[in-house]
Design a protein around this motif. Structure first.
Motif, mmCIF file in Angstrom:
data_model
loop_
_atom_site.group_PDB
_atom_site.id
_atom_site.type_symbol
_atom_site.label_atom_id
_atom_site.label_comp_id
_atom_site.label_asym_id
_atom_site.label_seq_id
_atom_site.Cartn_x
_atom_site.Cartn_y
_atom_site.Cartn_z
ATOM 1 N N UNK A 81 -8.372 -4.470 -7.682
ATOM 2 C CA UNK A 81 -9.200 -3.273 -7.533
ATOM 3 C C UNK A 81 -9.068 -2.781 -6.097
ATOM 4 N N UNK A 82 -8.158 -1.838 -5.883
ATOM 5 C CA UNK A 82 -7.916 -1.313 -4.537
ATOM 6 C C UNK A 82 -8.302 0.162 -4.461
ATOM 7 N N UNK A 83 -8.515 0.626 -3.236
ATOM 8 C CA UNK A 83 -8.826 2.040 -3.000
ATOM 9 C C UNK A 83 -7.580 2.837 -2.655
ATOM 10 N N UNK A 84 -6.428 2.298 -2.974
ATOM 11 C CA UNK A 84 -5.162 2.957 -2.676
ATOM 12 C C UNK A 84 -4.176 2.669 -3.789
ATOM 13 N N UNK A 85 -3.031 3.324 -3.727
ATOM 14 C CA UNK A 85 -1.983 3.158 -4.728
ATOM 15 C C UNK A 85 -1.238 1.848 -4.462
ATOM 16 N N UNK A 135 0.875 -1.170 0.000
ATOM 17 C CA UNK A 135 0.000 0.000 0.000
ATOM 18 C C UNK A 135 0.917 1.227 0.000
ATOM 19 N N UNK A 136 1.152 1.770 -1.181
ATOM 20 C CA UNK A 136 2.100 2.887 -1.315
ATOM 21 C C UNK A 136 1.634 4.103 -0.518
ATOM 22 N N UNK A 137 0.336 4.302 -0.377
ATOM 23 C CA UNK A 137 -0.182 5.440 0.386
ATOM 24 C C UNK A 137 0.250 5.368 1.849
ATOM 25 N N UNK A 138 0.257 4.169 2.417
ATOM 26 C CA UNK A 138 0.667 4.015 3.811
ATOM 27 C C UNK A 138 2.166 4.246 3.970
#
Length: 439
Positions: free
Chosen positions: A307-311, A173-176
């Motif tokens: 299909x994720x809600x993050x990068x 999860x690149x956003x994290x």
């Protein structure tokens, strides 16, 4: 050490091949249990090539993408050669307690079919028994990536070729990572530091794991230099002769994995109860866990991580040479004593031609075994794809090694998860190597 490693291995390796296909089948629908071969009377009048595999031919208009793509390549061969490829399947018959690998070994040894889809350990066994044809005779073999030739060569013979290269990596999860100012890790030290920061910021278990894929951490560290140092053949020869020990290669990876467990970055007890993606997947998708591991196709499947809600970013596993893809390869092999040998060679040559592989790769969005076939992948997979294209990887399965890698390492990692010491795990590798040296 508890349990019999050899007794469990054939079931595990059968799960390797079936597991890689499972998400596509679940997403698209399967016709595996119909018991139908869909051969018409007209086809029966033509020459027959017998193919043994894990599933039936797809019905017309089926939405099973993976199987349909394979069937189309078969149909290309049938049309050009004016013959019929008859599917004989594991699922269509009652084999009771026998695994797919058990049955495949029996059928090849008894020359019951012409063409087979085989798991890595079966390729290794049958190749060492000289029961599989050297596929270097295929025109299409000239186009293969080095990774395929390395993985499926036994005693100097290329005994199996797949329609796709299966690469495993870390799904992040690149956003994290961005939230806590972390760069994507490449080395074991960088990865450990990322886990520490996540833990300090309230993320209880930074790495979501299951009972199948933790061995990838071991492979990346164990064999990064072996496969990327320029002397691969000599190193493997030393292992096969007993001049080097598998346990010496494996020890750093096992010590590293134990440290991840001891520091609470991996919940080994929970992971041991999880099947791949089904267990750790929900927390990753809910952004409770920043790191999981999976294979290439999971990034394309909406029932997995497509299909994720993050990068989403997919990179290799940490090694001293940087992020390292771990590759496991199945393959199609021809019985050396096949009844229809010449026709079977022609069939496989068409199935593995660049034209057929281009169609297969585009439909399934996979890495092709041909160095001439390139398919645009999603952005998340580009870091992994770039490594493979640069021939940077380690093999989790290698038919040229006299100790089967993927299944044995997975089972010994499970013993580590249940509490065995690193020394006990290394003793298990020594025992396997000693047994192989006596054969």
């Amino acid at each position: 050490m508890k349990g019999n490693i050899k007794g469990k291995l054939s079931k595990l390796s059968a799960a390797c091949m079936a597991g890689i296909m499972a998400l596509t089948l679940a997403a698209c629908g399967s016709n595996a249990n119909t018991g139908e071969n869909l051969v018409t009377n007209d086809e029966e009048a033509r020459k027959i090539i017998n193919l043994f595999g894990p599933m039936e031919k797809s019905k017309p208009n089926a939405s099973n993408i993976a199987r349909t793509a394979f069937d189309i390549t078969v149909e290309m061969a049938e049309k050009e050669l004016d013959l019929t490829v008859r599917y004989k399947t594991y699922t269509a018959e009652d084999y009771q307690e026998k695994t797919y690998d058990d049955v495949a070994l029996e059928r090849v040894r008894n020359q019951l079919d012409d063409l087979y889809l085989l798991n890595p350990d079966t390729i290794q066994i049958l190749g060492s028994e000289d029961r599989l044809l050297d596929l270097s005779v295929l025109e299409s073999a000239k186009n293969l990536r080095d990774v395929v030739k390395t993985a499926n060569t036994v005693n100097g013979k290329l005994v199996a070729i797949p329609q796709e290269v299966v690469a495993h990596g870390l799904f992040l999860n690149k956003d994290m990572f961005d939230k806590y100012g972390l760069k994507l890790p490449g080395t074991p030290e960088e990865f450990m530091e990322c886990c520490k920061v996540f833990k300090e910021n309230g993320i209880e278990t930074p790495i979501g794991a299951n009972r199948w894929w933790l061995e990838n951490f071991v492979f990346a560290q164990a064999y990064a230099e072996l496969y990327n140092g320029g002397d691969t053949d000599a190193r493997i020869d030393a292992l096969n002769k007993g001049e080097a020990r598998y346990s010496d290669y494996m020890r750093p990876g096992f010590e590293y994995l134990k440290e991840l467990i001891d520091k609470g970055y991996i919940d080994a007890k929970t992971a041991y109860t999880y099947e791949a993606i089904e267990g750790e997947g929900p927390d990753f998708l809910d952004q409770k866990t920043p790191i999981v591991m999976a294979y290439w196709g999971a990034a394309n499947s909406e029932i997995a991580y497509g299909k994720t809600d993050f990068n989403l970013q997919v990179i290799g596993f940490p090694s001293e040479l940087g992020p390292m893809p771990v590759v496991s390869i199945t393959g199609y092999g021809i019985c050396a004593e096949a009844e229809h040998l010449d026709d079977t060679i022609d069939v496989l040559d068409i199935i593995l031609s660049d034209e057929a592989l281009q169609m297969y790769a585009e439909n399934n969005k996979v890495i092709s075994p041909s160095k001439n076939v390139e398919v645009e992948c999603i952005d998340a997979l580009k870091p992994l794809n770039d490594k493979i294209n640069d021939n940077i990887y380690v093999l989790g399965s290698n038919a040229g090694m006299n100790v089967e890698q993927w299944g044995n390492t997975c089972l010994i990692v499970r013993d580590l998860m249940k509490g065995s010491s690193v020394d006990e795990c290394m003793a298990a590798f020594d025992k396997l190597q000693d047994e192989a040296l006596t054969k």
